[in-house]
Design a protein around this motif. Structure first.
Motif, mmCIF file in Angstrom:
data_model
loop_
_atom_site.group_PDB
_atom_site.id
_atom_site.type_symbol
_atom_site.label_atom_id
_atom_site.label_comp_id
_atom_site.label_asym_id
_atom_site.label_seq_id
_atom_site.Cartn_x
_atom_site.Cartn_y
_atom_site.Cartn_z
ATOM 1 N N VAL A 1 0.848 -1.178 0.000
ATOM 2 C CA VAL A 1 0.000 0.000 0.000
ATOM 3 C C VAL A 1 0.892 1.240 0.000
ATOM 4 N N SER A 2 0.625 2.144 -0.933
ATOM 5 C CA SER A 2 1.393 3.377 -1.033
ATOM 6 C C SER A 2 0.688 4.474 -0.249
ATOM 7 N N THR A 3 1.354 4.954 0.793
ATOM 8 C CA THR A 3 0.827 6.036 1.620
ATOM 9 C C THR A 3 1.856 7.164 1.624
ATOM 10 N N PRO A 4 1.489 8.340 2.099
ATOM 11 C CA PRO A 4 2.502 9.402 2.205
ATOM 12 C C PRO A 4 3.727 8.942 3.002
ATOM 13 N N TYR A 5 3.496 8.148 4.057
ATOM 14 C CA TYR A 5 4.620 7.656 4.865
ATOM 15 C C TYR A 5 5.533 6.750 4.046
ATOM 16 N N THR A 6 4.962 5.783 3.318
ATOM 17 C CA THR A 6 5.811 4.850 2.563
ATOM 18 C C THR A 6 6.521 5.559 1.415
ATOM 19 N N ARG A 7 5.866 6.532 0.798
ATOM 20 C CA ARG A 7 6.528 7.293 -0.276
ATOM 21 C C ARG A 7 7.666 8.138 0.295
ATOM 22 N N GLY A 8 7.441 8.762 1.443
ATOM 23 C CA GLY A 8 8.485 9.553 2.085
ATOM 24 C C GLY A 8 9.657 8.685 2.514
ATOM 25 N N ARG A 9 9.354 7.524 3.070
ATOM 26 C CA ARG A 9 10.404 6.589 3.483
ATOM 27 C C ARG A 9 11.231 6.156 2.281
ATOM 28 N N SER A 10 10.566 5.909 1.166
ATOM 29 C CA SER A 10 11.271 5.519 -0.055
ATOM 30 C C SER A 10 12.244 6.615 -0.493
ATOM 31 N N ARG A 11 11.832 7.866 -0.414
ATOM 32 C CA ARG A 11 12.713 8.984 -0.762
ATOM 33 C C ARG A 11 13.892 9.062 0.207
ATOM 34 N N GLU A 12 13.631 8.806 1.486
ATOM 35 C CA GLU A 12 14.715 8.823 2.466
ATOM 36 C C GLU A 12 15.746 7.736 2.150
ATOM 37 N N TYR A 13 15.291 6.572 1.712
ATOM 38 C CA TYR A 13 16.225 5.512 1.325
ATOM 39 C C TYR A 13 17.030 5.928 0.086
ATOM 40 N N GLN A 14 16.405 6.666 -0.816
ATOM 41 C CA GLN A 14 17.139 7.191 -1.978
ATOM 42 C C GLN A 14 18.258 8.123 -1.527
ATOM 43 N N VAL A 15 17.962 8.970 -0.549
ATOM 44 C CA VAL A 15 18.962 9.891 -0.018
ATOM 45 C C VAL A 15 20.110 9.106 0.612
ATOM 46 N N LEU A 16 19.776 8.079 1.390
ATOM 47 C CA LEU A 16 20.823 7.254 2.001
ATOM 48 C C LEU A 16 21.742 6.653 0.937
ATOM 49 N N ARG A 17 21.159 6.107 -0.123
ATOM 50 C CA ARG A 17 21.976 5.524 -1.192
ATOM 51 C C ARG A 17 22.883 6.573 -1.840
ATOM 52 N N GLN A 18 22.321 7.747 -2.118
ATOM 53 C CA GLN A 18 23.088 8.828 -2.740
ATOM 54 C C GLN A 18 24.253 9.258 -1.855
ATOM 55 N N LEU A 19 23.973 9.481 -0.570
ATOM 56 C CA LEU A 19 25.021 9.923 0.342
ATOM 57 C C LEU A 19 26.104 8.859 0.492
ATOM 58 N N ARG A 20 25.708 7.605 0.578
ATOM 59 C CA ARG A 20 26.705 6.528 0.698
ATOM 60 C C ARG A 20 27.582 6.461 -0.545
ATOM 61 N N GLN A 21 27.005 6.718 -1.717
ATOM 62 C CA GLN A 21 27.801 6.763 -2.947
ATOM 63 C C GLN A 21 28.800 7.921 -2.909
ATOM 64 N N GLU A 22 28.451 8.982 -2.187
ATOM 65 C CA GLU A 22 29.334 10.140 -2.051
ATOM 66 C C GLU A 22 30.345 9.960 -0.917
ATOM 67 N N GLY A 23 30.302 8.801 -0.243
ATOM 68 C CA GLY A 23 31.275 8.505 0.802
ATOM 69 C C GLY A 23 30.866 8.877 2.220
ATOM 70 N N TRP A 24 29.602 9.221 2.427
ATOM 71 C CA TRP A 24 29.113 9.564 3.758
ATOM 72 C C TRP A 24 28.728 8.300 4.522
ATOM 73 N N LEU A 25 28.929 8.290 5.828
ATOM 74 C CA LEU A 25 28.399 7.277 6.732
ATOM 75 C C LEU A 25 27.105 7.873 7.255
ATOM 76 N N CYS A 26 25.983 7.206 7.018
ATOM 77 C CA CYS A 26 24.723 7.863 7.344
ATOM 78 C C CYS A 26 23.685 6.911 7.915
ATOM 79 N N SER A 27 22.680 7.518 8.545
ATOM 80 C CA SER A 27 21.599 6.779 9.180
ATOM 81 C C SER A 27 20.306 7.566 9.044
#
Length: 115
Positions: A18-44
């Protein structure tokens, strides 16, 4: 709310997601994590915190805090004030990452500690 079928790798079956505002927002946050890790950041990710900072990251002694917005979500003046206070408290940089449908990612620096 929309419903999607996705393949559940562990269970080996199709499940309804089920796609809700929460799940869509969480998905974007995971995109940010992937991007930052590719840039060499340690993130959470600050999971389900509903706090001012979605992502905390560190690299080479530097601190980055990210608030993620998507769709029509906008940071209010009060949210900007609060995340600026976080930036000052942690002596780091604060960014708002905006995802808008059909447009490239926009990274806005809200606060950066002077060196």
């Amino acid at each position: 709310m929309t419903e999607n079928l996705i393949w559940h790798q562990t269970l080996g079956v199709l499940v309804h997601m089920v796609s809700t505002p929460y799940t869509r927002g969480r998905s974007r946050e995971y995109q940010v994590l992937r991007q930052l890790r590719q840039e060499g950041w340690l993130c959470s990710r600050s999971a389900a915190s509903h706090g001012p900072v979605d992502i905390f990251a560190g690299r080479n002694g530097r601190i980055l805090m990210v608030q993620v917005k998507s769709g029509k979500g906008r940071a209010t003046n009060e949210e900007r004030r609060i995340i600026t206070e976080w930036g000052k408290a942690y002596q780091g940089r604060v960014e708002i990452w905006k995802y808008k449908k059909g447009k490239p990612l926009e990274r806005e620096t809200v606060y950066e500690e002077a060196n």
